[in-house]
Scaffold this motif. Sequence first.
Motif, PDB file in Angstrom:
ATOM      1  N   GLN A 196     -17.406  26.068  37.543  1.00 41.45           N
ATOM      2  CA  GLN A 196     -18.304  27.016  38.230  1.00 41.45           C
ATOM      3  C   GLN A 196     -18.610  26.541  39.642  1.00 41.45           C
ATOM      4  O   GLN A 196     -18.593  27.330  40.605  1.00 41.45           O
ATOM      5  CB  GLN A 196     -19.606  27.156  37.418  1.00 41.45           C
ATOM      6  CG  GLN A 196     -20.590  28.189  37.983  1.00 41.45           C
ATOM      7  CD  GLN A 196     -20.027  29.610  37.952  1.00 41.45           C
ATOM      8  OE1 GLN A 196     -19.193  29.952  37.108  1.00 41.45           O
ATOM      9  NE2 GLN A 196     -20.461  30.464  38.892  1.00 41.45           N
ATOM     10  N   ILE A 252     -17.621  28.358  43.353  1.00 44.51           N
ATOM     11  CA  ILE A 252     -18.543  28.609  44.473  1.00 44.51           C
ATOM     12  C   ILE A 252     -18.035  27.913  45.729  1.00 44.51           C
ATOM     13  O   ILE A 252     -18.090  28.472  46.840  1.00 44.51           O
ATOM     14  CB  ILE A 252     -19.950  28.106  44.100  1.00 44.51           C
ATOM     15  CG1 ILE A 252     -20.517  28.937  42.926  1.00 44.51           C
ATOM     16  CG2 ILE A 252     -20.890  28.148  45.311  1.00 44.51           C
ATOM     17  CD1 ILE A 252     -21.817  28.405  42.372  1.00 44.51           C
ATOM     18  N   ASP A 280     -28.843  31.957  48.571  1.00 43.73           N
ATOM     19  CA  ASP A 280     -28.253  32.578  47.367  1.00 43.73           C
ATOM     20  C   ASP A 280     -27.211  31.651  46.729  1.00 43.73           C
ATOM     21  O   ASP A 280     -27.185  31.468  45.508  1.00 43.73           O
ATOM     22  CB  ASP A 280     -27.606  33.912  47.749  1.00 43.73           C
ATOM     23  CG  ASP A 280     -28.647  34.972  48.121  1.00 43.73           C
ATOM     24  OD1 ASP A 280     -29.822  34.765  47.748  1.00 43.73           O
ATOM     25  OD2 ASP A 280     -28.271  35.959  48.789  1.00 43.73           O
ATOM     26  N   TYR A 281     -26.334  31.088  47.574  1.00 48.66           N
ATOM     27  CA  TYR A 281     -25.326  30.168  47.028  1.00 48.66           C
ATOM     28  C   TYR A 281     -25.971  28.912  46.439  1.00 48.66           C
ATOM     29  O   TYR A 281     -25.524  28.383  45.400  1.00 48.66           O
ATOM     30  CB  TYR A 281     -24.333  29.780  48.124  1.00 48.66           C
ATOM     31  CG  TYR A 281     -23.220  30.789  48.298  1.00 48.66           C
ATOM     32  CD1 TYR A 281     -22.270  30.965  47.302  1.00 48.66           C
ATOM     33  CD2 TYR A 281     -23.120  31.544  49.454  1.00 48.66           C
ATOM     34  CE1 TYR A 281     -21.244  31.906  47.462  1.00 48.66           C
ATOM     35  CE2 TYR A 281     -22.106  32.485  49.624  1.00 48.66           C
ATOM     36  CZ  TYR A 281     -21.161  32.654  48.608  1.00 48.66           C
ATOM     37  OH  TYR A 281     -20.151  33.572  48.765  1.00 48.66           O
ATOM     38  N   LYS A 308     -27.251  29.590  42.987  1.00 51.51           N
ATOM     39  CA  LYS A 308     -26.177  29.557  42.007  1.00 51.51           C
ATOM     40  C   LYS A 308     -25.799  28.118  41.655  1.00 51.51           C
ATOM     41  O   LYS A 308     -25.514  27.792  40.505  1.00 51.51           O
ATOM     42  CB  LYS A 308     -24.953  30.287  42.532  1.00 51.51           C
ATOM     43  CG  LYS A 308     -25.155  31.787  42.703  1.00 51.51           C
ATOM     44  CD  LYS A 308     -23.892  32.422  43.282  1.00 51.51           C
ATOM     45  CE  LYS A 308     -24.077  33.914  43.519  1.00 51.51           C
ATOM     46  NZ  LYS A 308     -22.859  34.524  44.089  1.00 51.51           N
ATOM     47  N   THR A 312     -28.189  26.226  39.196  1.00 45.43           N
ATOM     48  CA  THR A 312     -27.988  26.459  37.754  1.00 45.43           C
ATOM     49  C   THR A 312     -26.944  25.508  37.180  1.00 45.43           C
ATOM     50  O   THR A 312     -26.889  25.270  35.978  1.00 45.43           O
ATOM     51  CB  THR A 312     -27.558  27.908  37.509  1.00 45.43           C
ATOM     52  OG1 THR A 312     -26.332  28.148  38.201  1.00 45.43           O
ATOM     53  CG2 THR A 312     -28.619  28.888  38.002  1.00 45.43           C
TER      54      THR A 312
END
Length: 500
Positions: free
Chosen positions: A56, A60, A83-84, A87, A90
């Motif tokens: 993941q 990105i 925003d990145y 992500k 997480t």
Amino acid sequence: MSIRIKLLLSYTGMLVISLLVFVLTASLFTIAATGDIHSFRDFYKVHYQLNPLTEQEESIFLELKYLAKNEPDELQNQQLLLDYDFKLKTERAGLYVRRESNQVFESHTFNQPELEANLPPYDLNNNQIRNTFNIGERFYAYAKFDFRFSDGAKGSVFVIRERSPFGEVTRRLLPILIFILLGVIVIANVLLYRWITRSVVKPLDLLRNSAEHIKEGNLQFSLDLHSKDEIGQLNEAFENMRKRLQESVQLRLQDEENRKELISNISHDLRTPITNIKGYIEGIRDGVADTPEKMDKYVNIIYSKAVDLDKLVDELFLYSKLDLKQVPFQFEHVDIVRFLDDCIDELHYVLEEKGITLEWDKRPGLSMEVIADLEKLKRTVLNIIGNAQNFMDKEEKTIHVSVQESPQWVTVEIRDNGMGIAPEAIPHIFERFYRAEQSRNSSTGGSGLGLSIASQIIEGHSGRVWVKSELGVGTSLFFTLKRTTNQGGTDSHDDAHPHH
């Protein structure tokens, strides 16, 4: 399959199992270090493929890399970077963007003031875009891409993930530890295999070689008995067996010599009366016995020699049966004093005709019961007295009988005043066909088996027989018999024989 191959296979199996256990343990440590079983594959990929990110995080990073190539100015958009970064949070990672020497964006995930100072310098060729670094005791893995903004300024985008210090140390040291452990296990197994081979296989080879020697009839060797383990005990048992075999072979050879000697002695002792019988029969046939008186004399001599032959054969037969333990003993309670009274009465007149006096030395006043086979005991006494009368050399010939008692044994002594026995001959007088005089003729009478039979009979009674003698004075022969207990039973082993 040989023991050596079995040992080799067993140690190889142990080596493989040890390595598998080690790999499993390392895997568990890795999972414990990363905290995520799904990151196990990525953990080792960090080391072997220099891929510090998860799938993941890598996805990105590729999106950011695409922006850096096509729309580099977008990497100054704070909202987009937030925003990145969200992500990446997480995935427990963070984002960092720089322009020249200035920081454009730093994720709050790191909380590391010295992060900027430890980042790698610009490399617009992007020769190494994935690597790790540490700040103090904290370890980080990253993927970065260097680019230029639209105005030509240098920029970098980093996707950074903090690694466990323990996991990083393990990651770095694991290959070394694997090779060290592998070397230790291999060396330990080789040494253990060598030790087991030397302590087990070599002694077994020695036993096999010894067995080959025995198969070839060679018993003139000995085994090393230094070891005290099971192999040493096996060696000791094998060595005892070898000694017993050697003794058995020697005994067999001795028995063979004895058999030859026995045949020679029997042949000699049988030939003498047979020769006499043949001589007198030839005399009769040739007419030498030409008068009734001579004829009676010849016939009487022939009869006497035939009786001697019959007696010799009878004694040979009895001796062989006693020697083979084939003669049953019928034990009963016997009053030894009354028994010896009867023997003296029976032989008194026969010996008196030969000028020999047979009497008590000191007759006990009380009866003494012993355990004995009456018939064979009588044979023993007659043989001893018969042997004594053959060696009388005094004018007054006497044989005395006496009895001594102990709590469990009765000792009978038969003493004569004959010529005596030489000291060197005493140990042999109970041997078959042995005569104290050196000549092998039987001029003194007797078959040479009388005392041997007496000795066998007394041993069958669990007693002992021995002799004391002095040349020119006389000979005393002793034998022992068990006494009955007060309850009328027998005492089989509680008391030792009388000392002599």
